[in-house]
Design an enzyme around this catalytic site. Structure first.
Site, short mmCIF file in Angstrom:
data_model
loop_
_atom_site.label_atom_id
_atom_site.label_comp_id
_atom_site.label_asym_id
_atom_site.label_seq_id
_atom_site.Cartn_x
_atom_site.Cartn_y
_atom_site.Cartn_z
N SER A 152 32.47 13.98 16.02
CA SER A 152 31.78 12.69 15.95
C SER A 152 30.91 12.61 14.68
CB SER A 152 30.97 12.52 17.25
OG SER A 152 30.43 11.23 17.34
N ASP A 180 39.14 5.41 22.23
CA ASP A 180 37.79 5.70 21.75
C ASP A 180 37.04 4.38 21.54
OD1 ASP A 180 35.53 6.37 20.29
OD2 ASP A 180 36.54 7.98 19.20
N HIS A 222 35.98 8.97 23.40
CA HIS A 222 35.24 9.59 22.29
C HIS A 222 34.88 11.05 22.59
CE1 HIS A 222 33.19 9.19 18.47
NE2 HIS A 222 32.13 9.81 18.98
C1 MLT Z 1 28.22 8.21 13.68
O1 MLT Z 1 27.15 7.62 13.70
O2 MLT Z 1 28.46 9.15 12.93
C2 MLT Z 1 29.26 7.71 14.61
O3 MLT Z 1 28.87 6.47 15.15
C3 MLT Z 1 29.55 8.70 15.69
C4 MLT Z 1 28.34 9.02 16.51
O4 MLT Z 1 27.50 9.79 16.07
O5 MLT Z 1 28.22 8.50 17.63
#
Ligand code: MLT
Length: 203
Positions: free
Chosen positions: A105, A155, A186
């Site tokens: 992520s 996701d 996700h």
């Molecule tokens: C991010 O901010 O890098 C993406 O939205 C993934 C997350 O951290 O949830």
């Protein structure tokens, strides 16, 4: 733990010749989060696991965002530079080869940005639920570096089209990209673990 520019955990490798792994956690994680994943998918590898320096409502991240999926690109560029500096310090302190990033992520997003902005920092990457980090992809030469991109078909944070665009950007820059779309959302799934472990066995 050796004092370096990021709070981090380091576990020395136990099998000579296995590539070191740079573990990059998701929003709200820390330097301990992905150690079990790293041990499971890359047995015998040295593990280097920093904690993101940006706090969002108390939750560590690797760079600032303006909203979910909307990044502060100036901060992202700055933070990718800081992370590249940390990897250089850690390589000297612990005697490591260039690591392969294993990011989830937010950690996968900083790994993708670091690949594009500082290609010499990483030997490759496993990007779990990554999205396009920079609207204008920098000119990078990724020289066949291996990249495994694992996306979730449902996701809610990363649209499929966006993950495909990232795969194209990385292969256009010369990376050897394998993009797998799993029937998941996700969150991390068992399939991520299995595919990442298979991929690491080939390194
Ligand atoms: C991010 O901010 O890098 C993406 O939205 C993934 C997350 O951290 O949830």
């Amino acid at each position: 733990m050796t004092e370096l520019s990021f709070l981090h955990r380091f576990e020395p490798g136990t099998v000579p010749g296995r590539p070191p792994v740079l573990l990059l956690h998701g929003t709200g994680g820390d330097e301990t989060d992905l150690l079990p994943l790293g041990r499971a998918v890359a047995p015998g590898s040295a593990l280097l696991s920093p904690r993101g320096k940006v706090l969002e409502h108390g939750m560590p991240r690797f760079f600032r965002r303006l909203a979910e999926g909307v990044f502060d690109e100036a901060d992202l560029r700055h933070r990718a530079g800081e992370l590249a500096g940390f990897v250089a310090e850690a390589r000297a302190a612990y005697g490591l080869a260039a690591p392969i990033a294993l990011g989830f992520s937010n950690g996968a997003n900083i790994a993708a940005a670091t690949l594009l902005l500082h290609p010499a920092t990483l030997a490759g990457a496993v990007l779990i639920r990554a999205m396009v980090p920079l609207a204008e992809p920098p000119e990078a030469s990724l020289d066949d570096k291996p990249v495994l991109l694992l996306s979730g078909a449902v996701d809610p944070i990363v649209p499929q089209e966006n993950a495909v665009r990232l795969a194209v950007q990385l292969s256009d820059a010369g990376a050897a990209v394998e993009h797998r779309v799993l029937p998941v959302g996700h969150g991390l799934s068992r399939a991520d673990l299995t595919l990442a472990a298979q991929w690491f066995r080939q390194r």
